[in-house]
Design a protein around this motif. Sequence first.
Motif, PDB file in Angstrom:
ATOM      1  N   ALA A  55       0.829  -1.208   0.000  1.00 14.28           N
ATOM      2  CA  ALA A  55       0.000   0.000   0.000  1.00 14.28           C
ATOM      3  C   ALA A  55       0.860   1.254   0.000  1.00 14.28           C
ATOM      4  O   ALA A  55       0.419   2.330  -0.428  1.00 14.28           O
ATOM      5  N   ALA A  56       2.110   1.136   0.441  1.00 11.06           N
ATOM      6  CA  ALA A  56       3.023   2.281   0.447  1.00 11.06           C
ATOM      7  C   ALA A  56       3.333   2.768  -0.960  1.00 11.06           C
ATOM      8  O   ALA A  56       3.793   3.910  -1.145  1.00 11.06           O
ATOM      9  N   PHE A  57       3.092   1.914  -1.963  1.00 11.45           N
ATOM     10  CA  PHE A  57       3.401   2.267  -3.346  1.00 11.45           C
ATOM     11  C   PHE A  57       2.134   2.469  -4.176  1.00 11.45           C
ATOM     12  O   PHE A  57       2.192   2.489  -5.409  1.00 11.45           O
ATOM     13  N   ALA A  58       0.993   2.634  -3.520  1.00  7.32           N
ATOM     14  CA  ALA A  58      -0.275   2.808  -4.231  1.00  7.32           C
ATOM     15  C   ALA A  58      -0.285   4.110  -5.026  1.00  7.32           C
ATOM     16  O   ALA A  58       0.296   5.115  -4.615  1.00  7.32           O
ATOM     17  N   LYS A  59      -0.955   4.069  -6.166  1.00  8.14           N
ATOM     18  CA  LYS A  59      -1.114   5.259  -6.993  1.00  8.14           C
ATOM     19  C   LYS A  59      -2.239   6.132  -6.431  1.00  8.14           C
ATOM     20  O   LYS A  59      -2.980   5.724  -5.538  1.00  8.14           O
ATOM     21  N   SER A  60      -2.366   7.302  -6.974  1.00 11.01           N
ATOM     22  CA  SER A  60      -3.390   8.233  -6.494  1.00 11.01           C
ATOM     23  C   SER A  60      -4.802   7.705  -6.717  1.00 11.01           C
ATOM     24  O   SER A  60      -5.743   8.130  -6.057  1.00 11.01           O
ATOM     25  N   ASN A  61      -4.959   6.747  -7.661  1.00 12.25           N
ATOM     26  CA  ASN A  61      -6.280   6.168  -7.914  1.00 12.25           C
ATOM     27  C   ASN A  61      -6.549   4.952  -7.020  1.00 12.25           C
ATOM     28  O   ASN A  61      -7.567   4.276  -7.171  1.00 12.25           O
ATOM     29  N   GLY A  62      -5.630   4.661  -6.099  1.00 11.29           N
ATOM     30  CA  GLY A  62      -5.824   3.563  -5.168  1.00 11.29           C
ATOM     31  C   GLY A  62      -5.242   2.239  -5.608  1.00 11.29           C
ATOM     32  O   GLY A  62      -5.163   1.304  -4.823  1.00 11.29           O
ATOM     33  N   LYS A  63      -4.836   2.137  -6.876  1.00 10.40           N
ATOM     34  CA  LYS A  63      -4.264   0.882  -7.355  1.00 10.40           C
ATOM     35  C   LYS A  63      -2.850   0.713  -6.797  1.00 10.40           C
ATOM     36  O   LYS A  63      -2.069   1.647  -6.750  1.00 10.40           O
ATOM     37  N   ARG A  64      -2.544  -0.516  -6.377  1.00 11.14           N
ATOM     38  CA  ARG A  64      -1.233  -0.761  -5.799  1.00 11.14           C
ATOM     39  C   ARG A  64      -0.554  -1.926  -6.515  1.00 11.14           C
ATOM     40  O   ARG A  64      -1.210  -2.694  -7.241  1.00 11.14           O
ATOM     41  N   PRO A  65       0.741  -2.086  -6.311  1.00 12.12           N
ATOM     42  CA  PRO A  65       1.463  -3.179  -6.982  1.00 12.12           C
ATOM     43  C   PRO A  65       0.905  -4.545  -6.616  1.00 12.12           C
ATOM     44  O   PRO A  65       0.265  -4.728  -5.580  1.00 12.12           O
ATOM     45  N   ARG A  66       1.214  -5.509  -7.469  1.00  2.00           N
ATOM     46  CA  ARG A  66       0.698  -6.863  -7.296  1.00  2.00           C
ATOM     47  C   ARG A  66       1.849  -7.859  -7.276  1.00  2.00           C
ATOM     48  O   ARG A  66       2.725  -7.844  -8.152  1.00  2.00           O
ATOM     49  N   LEU A  67       1.867  -8.729  -6.269  1.00  2.00           N
ATOM     50  CA  LEU A  67       2.872  -9.785  -6.199  1.00  2.00           C
ATOM     51  C   LEU A  67       2.581 -10.835  -7.271  1.00  2.00           C
ATOM     52  O   LEU A  67       1.424 -11.177  -7.516  1.00  2.00           O
ATOM     53  N   VAL A  68       3.627 -11.350  -7.903  1.00  2.00           N
ATOM     54  CA  VAL A  68       3.433 -12.340  -8.960  1.00  2.00           C
ATOM     55  C   VAL A  68       4.032 -13.699  -8.598  1.00  2.00           C
ATOM     56  O   VAL A  68       3.925 -14.659  -9.358  1.00  2.00           O
ATOM     57  N   HIS A  69       4.693 -13.807  -7.447  1.00  2.00           N
ATOM     58  CA  HIS A  69       5.153 -15.094  -6.931  1.00  2.00           C
ATOM     59  C   HIS A  69       5.307 -14.936  -5.428  1.00  2.00           C
ATOM     60  O   HIS A  69       5.036 -13.876  -4.872  1.00  2.00           O
ATOM     61  N   ARG A  70       5.724 -15.979  -4.739  1.00  2.00           N
ATOM     62  CA  ARG A  70       5.790 -15.901  -3.288  1.00  2.00           C
ATOM     63  C   ARG A  70       6.953 -16.714  -2.744  1.00  2.00           C
ATOM     64  O   ARG A  70       7.486 -17.595  -3.429  1.00  2.00           O
ATOM     65  N   LEU A  71       7.323 -16.401  -1.506  1.00  2.00           N
ATOM     66  CA  LEU A  71       8.277 -17.195  -0.736  1.00  2.00           C
ATOM     67  C   LEU A  71       7.591 -17.617   0.555  1.00  2.00           C
ATOM     68  O   LEU A  71       6.694 -16.931   1.041  1.00  2.00           O
ATOM     69  N   ASP A  72       8.038 -18.711   1.127  1.00  2.00           N
ATOM     70  CA  ASP A  72       7.535 -19.101   2.437  1.00  2.00           C
ATOM     71  C   ASP A  72       7.881 -18.023   3.453  1.00  2.00           C
ATOM     72  O   ASP A  72       8.868 -17.286   3.287  1.00  2.00           O
ATOM     73  N   GLN A  73       7.108 -17.936   4.518  1.00  2.00           N
ATOM     74  CA  GLN A  73       7.328 -16.905   5.534  1.00  2.00           C
ATOM     75  C   GLN A  73       8.744 -16.976   6.120  1.00  2.00           C
ATOM     76  O   GLN A  73       9.370 -15.955   6.373  1.00  2.00           O
TER      77      GLN A  73
END
Length: 243
Positions: A55-73
């Motif tokens: 959310a720290a990188f959200a645009k002014s229209n509310g859209k934010r970046p999207r993760l495309v893969h993951r790592l275990d915690q």
Amino acid sequence: MTRNRPVPAIDPADAAFVRSLLIHEDNSVLVFNKPSGLAVQGGGGIEASLDSLLAAFAKSNGKRPRLVHRLDQGTSGVVIAARTQPAAARLSDEFATRRAKKVYLALVRGTLPEAASGVIDAPLVKVEEGGRPRMLVAAPGRKGAQTATTSWTILASSGDVALIRAEPETGRMHQIRAHMSHLGCPILGDRLYGRGEKGAARLMLHATSLTIRHPEGKEMTFTAPPPGDFIQRAQELGLGPIA
């Protein structure tokens, strides 16, 4: 026409923290060096995750970046996110078609293989044990089994411990963890496939590099050095300095 959404609120301290994890940023992607212990996605009682911090990188229209893969915690290292929907589609395709190349470092203990390198080609199947999902090496013909291949190289060894470079060719859940256990030398600190805290305070698995075609067309490699606790444990085990 899609209406703008409210810009997600995020605590300034959280925003500063997630920005401190950045190792690359441009108009299409964000690349982070995720610390062990930070979940990639929420759910299951997890209050804070890398996904929520985006959310720290959200645009002014509310859209934010999207993760495309993951790592275990418990796994540390390189995680990439897309800033736009077209970028997310291109990056997701890189993972889906296995063009993305991932390299991990792992500290393991057990019966080390005699060879210095090899390939584990062992299908995995997801099962539920005690309410927790885990992956098991599947018997031939097992329903639900998925192909899983991991290349590995011993970089250093001392007695029954080793520093291993692992390169998964497929991207199954817990793949490296399950495959290292199958090889006879589970990852230190692995509570699900190894001996847990008897070997290390946390899972000693680090995603050290990711090579992927950038949404704008150029192949790029993003790297993250192992964190201090990983390096320290390796030295304690006599595995020498890690470059």
